[in-house]
Design an enzyme around this catalytic site. Structure first.
Site, PDB file in Angstrom:
ATOM      1  N   GLU A 142      -0.571 -35.491   0.764  1.00 59.85           N
ATOM      2  CA  GLU A 142      -0.922 -35.427  -0.663  1.00 59.85           C
ATOM      3  C   GLU A 142      -1.654 -34.142  -1.039  1.00 59.85           C
ATOM      4  OE1 GLU A 142      -2.943 -39.183  -0.684  1.00 59.85           O
ATOM      5  OE2 GLU A 142      -1.293 -40.190  -1.725  1.00 59.85           O
ATOM      6  N   LYS A 161      -2.932 -33.011   4.925  1.00 62.54           N
ATOM      7  CA  LYS A 161      -3.866 -34.141   4.933  1.00 62.54           C
ATOM      8  C   LYS A 161      -3.505 -35.131   6.035  1.00 62.54           C
ATOM      9  CE  LYS A 161      -5.514 -37.695   1.686  1.00 62.54           C
ATOM     10  NZ  LYS A 161      -5.084 -38.479   0.507  1.00 62.54           N
ATOM     11  N   GLN A 162      -2.243 -35.415   6.190  1.00 59.51           N
ATOM     12  CA  GLN A 162      -1.803 -36.383   7.182  1.00 59.51           C
ATOM     13  C   GLN A 162      -0.365 -36.046   7.549  1.00 59.51           C
ATOM     14  OE1 GLN A 162      -1.659 -39.705   3.985  1.00 59.51           O
ATOM     15  NE2 GLN A 162      -0.371 -40.461   5.632  1.00 59.51           N
ATOM     16  N   TRP A 178       2.114 -48.114   0.567  1.00 60.22           N
ATOM     17  CA  TRP A 178       3.155 -47.987   1.597  1.00 60.22           C
ATOM     18  C   TRP A 178       2.565 -48.151   2.982  1.00 60.22           C
ATOM     19  CZ3 TRP A 178       4.303 -43.362   4.768  1.00 60.22           C
ATOM     20  CH2 TRP A 178       3.332 -42.362   4.662  1.00 60.22           C
ATOM     21  N   ASP A 179       1.235 -48.133   3.078  1.00 58.07           N
ATOM     22  CA  ASP A 179       0.542 -48.389   4.336  1.00 58.07           C
ATOM     23  C   ASP A 179       1.052 -49.666   5.009  1.00 58.07           C
ATOM     24  OD1 ASP A 179      -0.935 -46.701   2.663  1.00 58.07           O
ATOM     25  OD2 ASP A 179      -2.854 -47.317   3.512  1.00 58.07           O
TER      26      ASP A 179
END
Lengths: 768, 768
Positions: free
Chosen positions: A490, A602-603, A359-360
């Site tokens: 994640e 994580k992000q 999906w990046d």
């Protein structure tokens, strides 16, 4: 930062001094590519120290048999892996009877490596004393041609410093290569033929199972002090390699050089029976003109790319080097001309992660390609997903969905799922949302609606169907809920009601319905075709709408924030700043259960939603969510700092925005994540671009207009970037006092700067 | 039920007619074992059809390299696997030049297999026409001696029906065997020597890495019409096998027989350099007496076991066969004399699941062994865990716990974790609770407190420390919560506040504190030793207590039930009866995410807590929870029906209790779970015993007294069982009208029957 040996330089990546512990990291950092192929910066000559050999061909992959400890229904049996390709760069070098090998030399001095990003070449030079005490100076330069993307060229020369000697150059081709990242140590290449014709050699090979046919080839020229020699090589031909041996007695002080030309022809572009012929044609058209002329063309080609894509930063060499490194590698990885290719997370710099598309691409890369290339490039990236729609529907069927619901794979090369962790493969379903968002973003930026009736609407329908079926009604909450998901963060698995996922699901359904109406109104033949194909009824759409209108969003009244997921507040909410440094990065120090029950992020997750749907929320809301979530964010994903940089800039927290910018732009150069030896983080590099253009430049598109709210970190004197907006090129230069706008083209452009309309006329500098 | 070919019979498992599609299932069902070794019911002669070869030695395992798709910190690099052992049962049979192989015979008639559970032997007979048209009758009988547990014996005979022929028997040993269940197809055995001495052969081998040394051996006798012959065999000796070839011309109508004796000597019981000597000694002491005498001793040994362990059921042959099948296999698997052994979930019948010890032992097996054996057997099972305490502490340390917190492995052979699914290995932590509960249960049943000061208290302290550290304080709930767990219902992963886990965690802490006080009061030297070793402070115990006293339990006020976990009510609560049958079993039909977000329950979870802690809840509460959860339970774990049978009986739902009883007792015989070919479900067999004794018999121990509330399914005329309670043996016979009690021993026993005290005098039938 974990590595600090790259010299700051505005246009080049430079390493000085030989340190064998840096070899694998440098092999990644100095990688070269031309969109069609790429390779790690492995040495041409033999090297017996630790090395990670890698050469890759775009779109050529192998379906490796899945490895798994404990099988779960729905896992793919096979999945595509990035594939190490036959080696054509190798040149064994002998001085007398001694083979040159930097790992065994008595001493290596003046070692220098340079990746010249401006001109698109890699060079290396050193002096070395061999075990036989002969001292030599070696210079090597190589590049993969942008103009002829099946060709690479190497200029490799040896100067004798303290003795006469016989020098032997042994250029070779080798298809007996292996992958570092295989599940079962299977053989991936089947060599079909090894042949030779005069100074040329060819190896034809095909991938097992996928049957990609390729031909790797080489031709060499030998020079003594730049005068071409006519040496007939000895030839050693075996089942998976061919070596030419050029031997020449060379006097002390003289220089023997080899120009080696090689590369791949591939049946993705040629008839599989014509690959040798095609290879000959590549050589016919290029070798005669010689290394120097090819290099000149390379410089020109890169110059054109930089003319559009460059971002300058004044007053901060490391920041300047960082952004160019990112832009350079993005262009090495994907040039946008082939809709069957995509942007792998490691590009041509490593094997890790397998597959090429995450999906990046939709969430991070499309803005960069939209603004720095022709808009057909972004459209190609969207078309890639349209072409995979049938497989996305099959993928959803495997998981129990029906009626044309589509779930795009988490990782893919050809539309099939390439990953098998249930918590990711089956549950990280928000990826579907990013694919719909990219359609929205493409239309918003380019104004080109045509993709939607032609292709995009079918994708949107498949995605809306998925969300409709995936949500379930909770009588308890009297709302639709989405249970058992992994969000962008994640470090949480199998959670209920991840806010980001629920939000983008709702948005996808509404956006699909909105576009069905538009297509019905304005593209009736497309509408009829799509409705016939999808068998979409009003009743089904009504059900979709009911899900979207009654979606549940976890919220804390106390903190006045949306909750990342149900139960987030039950965690021990200890901020990252209060976490012992010895525990970081937690993904290397903690067992998985400990990570999962921690609050650490994580992000960007909730904040990723605030990034995508900025207009849906006030700045105060953003601030509240940023202040709530960022303190728990460990940024252990390469995709995290860029989004946080943009949002910090929006909140006028320029010091924090700058820190995040450095982290995203120099993630690999400074090896923040202890893993650069495995390859680079290509897709996050597009996030770096966003953090300047959208973060500092404050660029957005609203109502078909470009808008800017320019800011500048105090560490910089000025920065500039260009964007291609609807076939006009706007250059933006920001310094500490003002912003300049300059327009190429023929017609005026109205933009909004800090809320005010500004009209820019072509070739007329406007200062705001 | 999926298979229905086993003939109903009270004492035997019988298969009639040869069906190659049943071979693997029968190999499991007819498995034999003697606690020290066991084997699937593979044919002695060669068989080229589908077969799963397996022979196993108790306690001999191999640390296989972990296979995993995506590594998580905390996974074991290696873990123990059940290991297929060298084959000693093989006898190649030639009639003329034709090898006997049931897969290639022209026809097979009168095929019959019998596992005689009463006497402990396996037999097989058939007539066959070979490809060369010779008709033969074959009879084979074999057993693994209970008395000499290193020895097995085979009587194999061939009768010529239509022709004279030369018959060749080739008994062999083979150490060149493989495992079905290996991660990397590694070789597990290293053959050290192959030797022969007269009619005897020996292969010494050792396991790679673990260095278990074993000797497999054989000696054979040949008979013609029961008269022993003296044939000198031809010998074929190779690197990993040895074959003796006995050839004899036999007349039509005559019978040639071979008695083969073989087995293993193992360095767990002998000096590794004395294994051949030990094997000779086994043969010296047994072969001379002959097959028949050994078989007589086998019958006697099994008779003793049955005398204590048998359960009779009158009027329902299938139910009778089911319970005896369960009791028989439990006794074949584990006899309780060795505290380094345990009860593998597949016993000696297959390789699946690896490792030998699950929480099954503590939760399901201990009651059976306590009641049907000397109480030292249950104590040995507890000692096994005490011996693994240090490794449980190391295991917890790997996951970030400290200060002596112990987390017992989910699956183990030697105390180390043998599993690597994060959602199980790291999160199914309730297993710790079962280990503490078994200590409580042992003390409750046997009255023997001595285990606790000597060993158990250290285990309880390690477990209490784990729970204390694993719980976290939720300021939001103002309670301690346990986040990110998998409960007994493995169809939920990474959930928060699984009620069962939270409840047993609280109980463990309270039970540990209670026993610390008891040991302090009555066993001061043990107390001092344990406190010195554990460095347990009052302050730490106070913290434990705070966690236990403030534990959070999810509850629904609306339904008046404890919730299996946070958020359970948000699911789509469609009962199993409303689920399409084509979707079952869901673990074979659905992808994992779909299972996880469904409400379906694999095995008792909340209800497991109601089983363990029955006294803490009213019958009304049990009924409410049973009515709430059972309708969502798919019973896809072998451990599910037994607990539900017990609770249905308690709730007077006898029809449902009977259905669950049949399912648990004939799970393998009727192959409910489509997997009997992989091996049997040994540990759940103890649950079958519980469903009669505790379910129908209503037996409990309260305040050091046996209590009964006998019930009987309407399908049965009567049933009976015996229990060994504190060195007295009580026999209970229940019929449709009354219950009889009979006591062995010298002193009176007071029991409670339906709430009333009854005194039973030895050898005096009491009817209630």
């Amino acid at each position: 930062m974990n590595l600090d040996y790259i010299k700051p330089n505005e246009w080049s990546i430079i390493e000085e001094g030989f340190d064998s512990s840096h070899v694998k990291a440098s092999e990644s950092l100095f990688s070269i590519g031309n969109g069609a192929m790429g390779q790690r910066a492995n040495f041409e000559e033999s090297y017996s120290g630790p090395t990670f050999q890698g050469s890759y061909i775009a779109g050529v992959y192998y379906p490796d048999k899945t490895r798994v400890g404990w099988w779960k229904n729905g896992y793919p049996e096979y999945f595509a892996k990035v594939l190490n390709a036959p080696n054509w760069i190798g040149i064994n070098v002998y001085i007398g009877n001694e083979q040159l090998d930097l790992h065994t030399c008595k001493n290596v001095e003046n070692f220098k490596r340079e990746l010249n990003m401006k001109e698109g070449w890699l060079s290396r030079s050193f002096t070395a004393t061999l075990p036989n005490d002969i001292q030599i100076k070696v210079s090597a330069k190589r590049f993969l041609s942008l103009e002829k993307d099946e060709l690479g060229a190497i200029d490799y020369s040896v100067t004798l410093l303290n003795s006469d000697a016989v020098i032997t150059f042994q250029p070779f081709l080798d298809s007996g290569i292996t992958n570092e990242d295989t599940n079962w140590d299977d053989k991936f290449w089947d060599t079909l033929s090894v042949s030779q014709e005069d100074q040329r050699a060819f190896i034809q090979a095909k991938t097992m199972k996928t049957d990609f046919y390729i031909c790797t080839f080489m031709e060499s020229q030998i020079f003594n002090n730049e005068i071409q020699l006519n040496i007939k090589p000895e030839i050693d031909k075996a089942s998976t390699h061919i070596t030419f041996s050029y031997q020449q007695k060379v006097d002390k002080g003289d220089t023997l050089s080899i120009h080696k030309f090689g590369g791949y022809t591939v049946d993705r572009n040629h008839d599989k029976y014509e690959l040798v012929t095609s290879a000959k044609s590549v050589l016919d058209n290029t070798v005669a003109s010689g290394f120097s002329e090819l290099l000149e063309k390379q410089k020109e080609a890169w110059s054109k790319i930089w003319d559009m894509a460059d971002i300058t930063i004044e007053g901060d060499v490391k920041a300047q080097q960082g952004i160019r490194f990112n832009i350079f590698h993005l262009n090495q990885t994907y040039l946008g001309t082939d809709a069957s290719l995509n942007i792998g997370p490691k590009g041509f710099t490593g094997e890790k992660y397998g597959g090429s598309t995450y999906w990046d691409t939709e969430a991070y890369c499309i803005p960069f390609y939209m603004a720095t290339k022709d808009q057909s490039v972004a459209r190609n990236l969207l078309t890639y997903r349209y072409n995979h729609l049938e497989k996305a529907i099959e993928n959803a069927e495997k998981l129990g969905f029906k009626n044309g619901a589509a779930l795009y794979p988490m990782v893919t090369m050809n539309g099939e799922e390439c990953h098998n962790e249930w918590e990711i493969t089956f549950e990280e379903i928000h990826r579907n949302g990013a694919i719909a968002f990219a359609i929205f973003n493409y239309h918003r930026y380019t104004g080109d609606f045509s993709y939607i009736p032609e292709m995009g609407l079918e994708v949107l329908i498949g995605i809306a169907r998925f969300w409709h079926q995936r949500a379930t009604f909770s009588t308890n909450k009297n709302k639709y809920v989405i249970l058992g998901v992994t969000g962008p963060n994640e470090y949480e698995n199998n959670v209920n009601n991840n806010w980001y996922t629920n939000y983008i699901a709702q948005w996808c359904i509404n956006y699909a319905i909105e576009n069905i109406a538009k297509v019905q109104a304005y593209y009736s033949s497309d509408y009829t075709r799509i409705m016939n194909k999808s068998k979409l009824s009003k009743a089904e759409m009504k059900e979709w709408k009911s899900v979207a209108d009654n979606m549940y969003f976890p919220h804390s009244d106390k903190h006045q924030v949306y909750l990342q997921q149900d139960g987030f507040l039950d965690k021990e909410l200890i901020t990252v700043s209060n976490l012992d440094k010895s525990q970081r990065p937690i993904n290397q120090k903690w067992s998985w259960d400990r990570i999962l029950r921690s609050p650490y992020i994580k992000q960007a997750d909730t904040l990723q939603g605030f990034y995508f749907f900025e207009d849906h929320f006030t700045t105060e809301e953003l601030e509240r969510h940023f202040d709530f979530y960022e303190p728990f964010t460990v940024h252990e994903s390469s995709l995290s700092p860029c989004v946080h940089s943009i949002q910090a800039a929006k909140l006028d927290r320029m010091e924090q925005a700058y820190t995040f910018y450095l982290r995203t732009s120099r993630l690999d150069l400074d090896d923040y994540n202890h893993e650069v030896h495995e390859g680079l983080h290509i897709t996050s590099m597009a996030g770096t671009w966003m953090s300047i253009v959208e973060g500092f430049g404050g660029m957005r598109v609203k109502n078909n207009q470009l808008t800017f709210e320019p800011k500048i970190p105090k560490q910089w004197d000025a920065y500039s970037f260009k964007v291609n907006f609807r076939h006009q090129i706007l250059k933006v230069i920001v310094n500490q006092n003002e912003t300049h706008f300059e327009l190429e083209g023929n017609t005026d452009l109205q933009i909004i700067v800090n809320g005010k309309t500004v009209t820019i006329s072509p070739n007329n500098l406007v200062t705001v």
